[in-house]
Design an enzyme around this catalytic site. Structure first.
Site, short mmCIF file in Angstrom:
data_model
loop_
_atom_site.label_atom_id
_atom_site.label_comp_id
_atom_site.label_asym_id
_atom_site.label_seq_id
_atom_site.Cartn_x
_atom_site.Cartn_y
_atom_site.Cartn_z
N ASP A 1 1.00 -0.94 0.44
CA ASP A 1 0.55 -0.34 0.18
C ASP A 1 1.08 1.01 -0.13
OD1 ASP A 1 -3.13 0.49 0.73
OD2 ASP A 1 -1.80 1.99 0.87
N ASN B 1 -5.05 -4.67 -7.51
CA ASN B 1 -6.37 -3.95 -6.70
C ASN B 1 -6.11 -2.55 -6.26
OD1 ASN B 1 -8.48 -4.39 -4.70
ND2 ASN B 1 -7.06 -3.07 -3.72
N TYR C 1 -12.00 7.23 -15.03
CA TYR C 1 -11.74 5.72 -14.26
C TYR C 1 -12.67 5.00 -15.14
CZ TYR C 1 -13.51 2.67 -10.40
OH TYR C 1 -13.63 2.01 -8.89
N LYS D 1 -11.50 1.86 -16.34
CA LYS D 1 -11.30 0.34 -15.93
C LYS D 1 -11.92 -0.58 -17.39
CE LYS D 1 -11.06 0.56 -11.50
NZ LYS D 1 -10.45 0.37 -10.46
N ILE E 1 -18.90 -1.01 -3.72
CA ILE E 1 -19.47 -1.51 -2.73
C ILE E 1 -19.06 -0.64 -1.49
CG2 ILE E 1 -17.22 -3.42 -1.83
CD1 ILE E 1 -18.61 -4.93 -3.80
N THR F 1 -16.57 0.65 0.82
CA THR F 1 -15.40 0.85 1.62
C THR F 1 -15.04 2.43 1.55
OG1 THR F 1 -14.25 1.00 -0.27
CG2 THR F 1 -15.07 -0.99 -0.16
P1 NAI Z 1 -9.53 1.78 -0.62
O1 NAI Z 1 -9.18 3.67 -1.17
O2 NAI Z 1 -10.70 1.70 0.54
O3 NAI Z 1 -8.65 1.01 -1.43
C1 NAI Z 1 -7.62 1.60 -1.83
C2 NAI Z 1 -6.34 1.32 -0.91
O4 NAI Z 1 -5.12 1.79 -2.77
C3 NAI Z 1 -5.94 2.65 0.04
O5 NAI Z 1 -5.34 1.77 0.98
C4 NAI Z 1 -5.12 3.18 -1.14
O6 NAI Z 1 -4.30 3.71 0.43
C5 NAI Z 1 -4.14 2.09 -1.80
N1 NAI Z 1 -3.75 3.35 -2.83
C6 NAI Z 1 -4.31 3.94 -3.27
N2 NAI Z 1 -3.78 4.50 -4.34
C7 NAI Z 1 -1.76 3.61 -4.25
C8 NAI Z 1 -1.21 3.61 -4.81
N3 NAI Z 1 -0.76 4.86 -6.33
N4 NAI Z 1 -0.25 2.95 -4.87
C9 NAI Z 1 0.08 1.81 -3.40
N5 NAI Z 1 -1.30 2.06 -3.05
C10 NAI Z 1 -2.60 2.94 -3.01
O7 NAI Z 1 -10.68 1.83 -2.28
P2 NAI Z 1 -11.50 0.20 -2.58
O8 NAI Z 1 -12.60 0.39 -2.45
O9 NAI Z 1 -11.28 -0.85 -1.65
O10 NAI Z 1 -11.23 0.50 -4.13
C11 NAI Z 1 -9.98 -1.28 -4.23
C12 NAI Z 1 -10.21 -1.83 -5.53
O11 NAI Z 1 -11.62 -1.65 -6.51
C13 NAI Z 1 -9.98 -0.07 -7.00
O12 NAI Z 1 -9.45 -0.18 -7.71
C14 NAI Z 1 -11.57 0.52 -7.55
O13 NAI Z 1 -11.46 1.04 -8.15
C15 NAI Z 1 -11.78 -1.54 -7.22
N6 NAI Z 1 -13.67 -1.33 -6.71
C16 NAI Z 1 -14.46 -0.79 -5.42
C17 NAI Z 1 -15.48 -0.52 -5.63
C18 NAI Z 1 -16.20 0.66 -4.69
O14 NAI Z 1 -17.88 0.54 -4.36
N7 NAI Z 1 -15.00 0.56 -3.71
C19 NAI Z 1 -16.27 -0.60 -6.59
C20 NAI Z 1 -15.41 -1.50 -8.57
C21 NAI Z 1 -14.52 -1.82 -7.81
#
Ligand code: NAI
Length: 251
Positions: free
Chosen positions: A39, A91, A157, A161, A190, A192
């Site tokens: 992360d 991810n 975005y 994707k 989701i 989050t």
């Molecule tokens: P989140 O914001 O809860 O977690 C993302 C994590 O990635 C954070 O811990 C952040 O510090 C880390 N991060 C961000 N930029 C970074 C970088 N440049 N290098 C390393 N780490 C980095 O996000 P969430 O919701 O868990 O999303 C995770 C994945 O799932 C993303 O790719 C998002 O696009 C995808 N996604 C999320 C959805 C949702 O509704 N939450 C729906 C569909 C896809």
């Protein structure tokens, strides 16, 4: 928590400090993989490593920005110290600005494409040769249901994707003969920290109503699909895009 067939190997999970990545790291570790919890936030990565080790699993924190190709190489090298690298979950992702295309900020476009699309290419470029050397493996790229359909105000975005789906297919075609499987997952909305940061409660309620199940998903519900795809149980699954969207795309 259900477990999956992933013992005796290491796994990279990017963005593992929060949300879907955290839930994925927890289930892979509970299933026996040694997990590199990667992360950009050291505090977040260390907290998840603490959760995993307290539960008896094996995990190491890695702090870096996935948008740096050198970081992709370093993650592979660190994971290989934990065991043969046979799982990677690309991810980490961000949402980006909310604006119509005619007003979309150029810097936000570039940042979203860099983190949500280019960084997955950097990851694959480092992970695939390592998995060939390990005799095979499974990579899961975190797309979105917005890899299949658009949504107003989020062109960067949506574009990133959609691009991930093609990148996933190409990787599967190029590395299938080497026993490396590559799949994409498409979550609906989701609940989050990412969603909380971008959408107020009214917007979340309106989105929930667009899912056939009438609610947002949980990170654990996405992690279960990721862990299945990462596991040996999914041995004949590659090059495909798997929705876990509560029926969002069924319209
Ligand atoms: P989140 O914001 O809860 O977690 C993302 C994590 O990635 C954070 O811990 C952040 O510090 C880390 N991060 C961000 N930029 C970074 C970088 N440049 N290098 C390393 N780490 C980095 O996000 P969430 O919701 O868990 O999303 C995770 C994945 O799932 C993303 O790719 C998002 O696009 C995808 N996604 C999320 C959805 C949702 O509704 N939450 C729906 C569909 C896809």
């Amino acid at each position: 928590m259900a477990t999956y067939d992933v013992a005796d190997r290491s796994a990279i999970v990017t963005g593992a400090g929060s949300g879907i990545g955290r839930a994925t790291a927890l289930v892979l570790a509970a299933s026996g993989a040694a997990v590199l919890v990667a992360d950009i936030s050291a505090d977040a990565a260390n907290a998840v490593v603490g959760e995993i080790t307290a539960a008896g699993g094996t995990a190491v924190a890695f702090v870096g920005d996935v948008a740096d190709p050198d970081v992709a190489e370093a993650m592979v090298a660190e994971a290989q110290k934990l065991g043969p690298l046979r799982i990677a979950v690309n991810n980490a992702g961000i949402g980006g600005a909310a604006a119509p295309i005619g007003e979309y900020p150029i810097d936000s476009w570039r940042k979203v494409i860099e983190i949500d699309l280019n960084a997955v290419f950097y990851g694959l470029r480092a992970q695939l040769p390592a998995m060939v050397a390990a005799g095979g493996g499974s990579i899961v790229n975190m797309a979105s249901v917005l890899g299949a359909v658009g949504i107003p105000m989020s062109s960067a975005y949506v574009t990133a994707k959609h691009g991930l789906i093609g990148l996933t297919q190409n990787a599967a075609l190029e590395y299938g003969a080497d026993k490396v499987r590559v799949n994409a997952v498409g979550p609906g909305f989701i609940h989050t920290p990412l969603v909380d940061a971008n959408l107020d409660p009214d917007a979340q309620a309106a989105l929930a109503a667009q899912h056939a199940l009438g609610r947002l998903g949980t990170a654990e519900e996405v992690a279960a699909l990721v862990a299945f795809l990462a596991s040996d149980a999914a041995a004949f699954v590659t090059g495909s895009y798997h929705l876990v969207d509560g029926g969002y795309a069924a319209h």
